[in-house]
Design a protein around this motif. Structure first.
Motif, PDB file in Angstrom:
ATOM      1  N   MET A  33      -7.866   1.659   5.224  1.00 14.15           N
ATOM      2  CA  MET A  33      -8.273   1.692   3.756  1.00 14.15           C
ATOM      3  C   MET A  33      -9.878   1.012   3.841  1.00 14.15           C
ATOM      4  O   MET A  33     -10.587   1.461   3.313  1.00 14.15           O
ATOM      5  N   GLN A  34     -10.059  -0.019   4.643  1.00  7.93           N
ATOM      6  CA  GLN A  34     -11.496  -0.575   4.534  1.00  7.93           C
ATOM      7  C   GLN A  34     -12.103   0.319   5.461  1.00  7.93           C
ATOM      8  O   GLN A  34     -13.572   0.489   4.957  1.00  7.93           O
ATOM      9  N   LYS A  35     -12.063   0.870   6.750  1.00  3.57           N
ATOM     10  CA  LYS A  35     -12.868   1.815   7.283  1.00  3.57           C
ATOM     11  C   LYS A  35     -13.156   2.888   6.473  1.00  3.57           C
ATOM     12  O   LYS A  35     -14.540   3.343   6.494  1.00  3.57           O
ATOM     13  N   TRP A  36     -12.200   3.538   5.938  1.00  3.59           N
ATOM     14  CA  TRP A  36     -12.551   4.858   5.057  1.00  3.59           C
ATOM     15  C   TRP A  36     -13.362   4.454   3.990  1.00  3.59           C
ATOM     16  O   TRP A  36     -14.155   5.161   3.413  1.00  3.59           O
ATOM     17  N   ALA A  37     -13.473   3.317   3.257  1.00  6.56           N
ATOM     18  CA  ALA A  37     -13.923   2.903   2.120  1.00  6.56           C
ATOM     19  C   ALA A  37     -15.484   2.579   2.673  1.00  6.56           C
ATOM     20  O   ALA A  37     -16.600   3.021   2.016  1.00  6.56           O
ATOM     21  N   LEU A  38     -15.759   2.114   3.777  1.00  5.88           N
ATOM     22  CA  LEU A  38     -17.059   1.680   4.376  1.00  5.88           C
ATOM     23  C   LEU A  38     -17.663   3.367   4.577  1.00  5.88           C
ATOM     24  O   LEU A  38     -18.957   3.563   4.290  1.00  5.88           O
ATOM     25  N   ILE A  39     -16.811   4.285   5.224  1.00  2.00           N
ATOM     26  CA  ILE A  39     -17.690   5.334   5.480  1.00  2.00           C
ATOM     27  C   ILE A  39     -17.966   6.209   4.459  1.00  2.00           C
ATOM     28  O   ILE A  39     -18.908   6.842   4.195  1.00  2.00           O
ATOM     29  N   TYR A  40     -17.032   5.995   3.222  1.00  2.00           N
ATOM     30  CA  TYR A  40     -17.277   6.955   1.977  1.00  2.00           C
ATOM     31  C   TYR A  40     -18.501   6.307   1.387  1.00  2.00           C
ATOM     32  O   TYR A  40     -19.620   6.934   0.770  1.00  2.00           O
ATOM     33  N   LEU A  73       0.646  -1.229  -0.057  1.00  2.00           N
ATOM     34  CA  LEU A  73       0.005  -0.050   0.053  1.00  2.00           C
ATOM     35  C   LEU A  73       0.859   1.240  -0.157  1.00  2.00           C
ATOM     36  O   LEU A  73       1.979   1.423   0.660  1.00  2.00           O
ATOM     37  N   LEU A  74       0.348   2.394  -0.647  1.00  2.00           N
ATOM     38  CA  LEU A  74       1.008   3.395  -0.803  1.00  2.00           C
ATOM     39  C   LEU A  74       1.171   4.211   0.568  1.00  2.00           C
ATOM     40  O   LEU A  74       0.180   4.067   1.471  1.00  2.00           O
ATOM     41  N   PHE A  75       2.105   4.971   0.897  1.00  2.00           N
ATOM     42  CA  PHE A  75       2.291   5.796   2.059  1.00  2.00           C
ATOM     43  C   PHE A  75       2.299   5.038   3.318  1.00  2.00           C
ATOM     44  O   PHE A  75       1.991   5.793   4.355  1.00  2.00           O
ATOM     45  N   GLY A  76       2.391   3.796   3.550  1.00  2.00           N
ATOM     46  CA  GLY A  76       2.306   3.102   4.619  1.00  2.00           C
ATOM     47  C   GLY A  76       1.188   2.854   5.297  1.00  2.00           C
ATOM     48  O   GLY A  76       0.928   2.715   6.349  1.00  2.00           O
ATOM     49  N   TRP A  77       0.319   2.982   4.461  1.00  2.00           N
ATOM     50  CA  TRP A  77      -1.215   2.835   5.058  1.00  2.00           C
ATOM     51  C   TRP A  77      -1.600   1.574   5.427  1.00  2.00           C
ATOM     52  O   TRP A  77      -0.976   0.648   5.026  1.00  2.00           O
ATOM     53  N   GLU A  78      -2.761   1.193   6.316  1.00  3.60           N
ATOM     54  CA  GLU A  78      -2.821  -0.106   6.593  1.00  3.60           C
ATOM     55  C   GLU A  78      -4.233  -0.505   5.971  1.00  3.60           C
ATOM     56  O   GLU A  78      -4.792   0.377   5.701  1.00  3.60           O
ATOM     57  N   ILE A  79      -4.323  -1.956   5.650  1.00  7.26           N
ATOM     58  CA  ILE A  79      -5.343  -2.343   5.048  1.00  7.26           C
ATOM     59  C   ILE A  79      -6.705  -2.263   5.894  1.00  7.26           C
ATOM     60  O   ILE A  79      -7.897  -1.839   5.172  1.00  7.26           O
ATOM     61  N   ALA A  80      -6.713  -2.096   7.154  1.00  9.90           N
ATOM     62  CA  ALA A  80      -7.978  -1.947   7.976  1.00  9.90           C
ATOM     63  C   ALA A  80      -8.255  -0.429   7.900  1.00  9.90           C
ATOM     64  O   ALA A  80      -9.479  -0.208   7.820  1.00  9.90           O
TER      65      ALA A  80
END
Length: 52
Positions: A26-33, A17-24
């Motif tokens: 990404m999942q949280k923000w995808a659900l919020i979006y 993942l870019l910028f050292g982001w964690e998969i959890a």
């Protein structure tokens, strides 16, 4: 050694993942979006139905 663009586990994808982001995260923000965009769709639909 050939380069393979496939993942066998979610842990493989998490390492890339870019910028050292964690998969959890990404999942949280995808659900919020998805939740916010669904609410916006409902508001537009209800306002359109009321204006008829």
């Amino acid at each position: 050694m050939p380069v393979v663009f496939a993942f066998s586990t979610a842990g493989d994808a998490a390492d890339g993942l870019l910028f050292g982001w964690e998969i959890a995260t990404m999942q949280k923000w995808a659900l919020i979006y998805l939740g916010v965009s669904s609410l916006a769709f409902l508001v537009v639909w209800i306002v359109g139905a009321l204006r008829r």
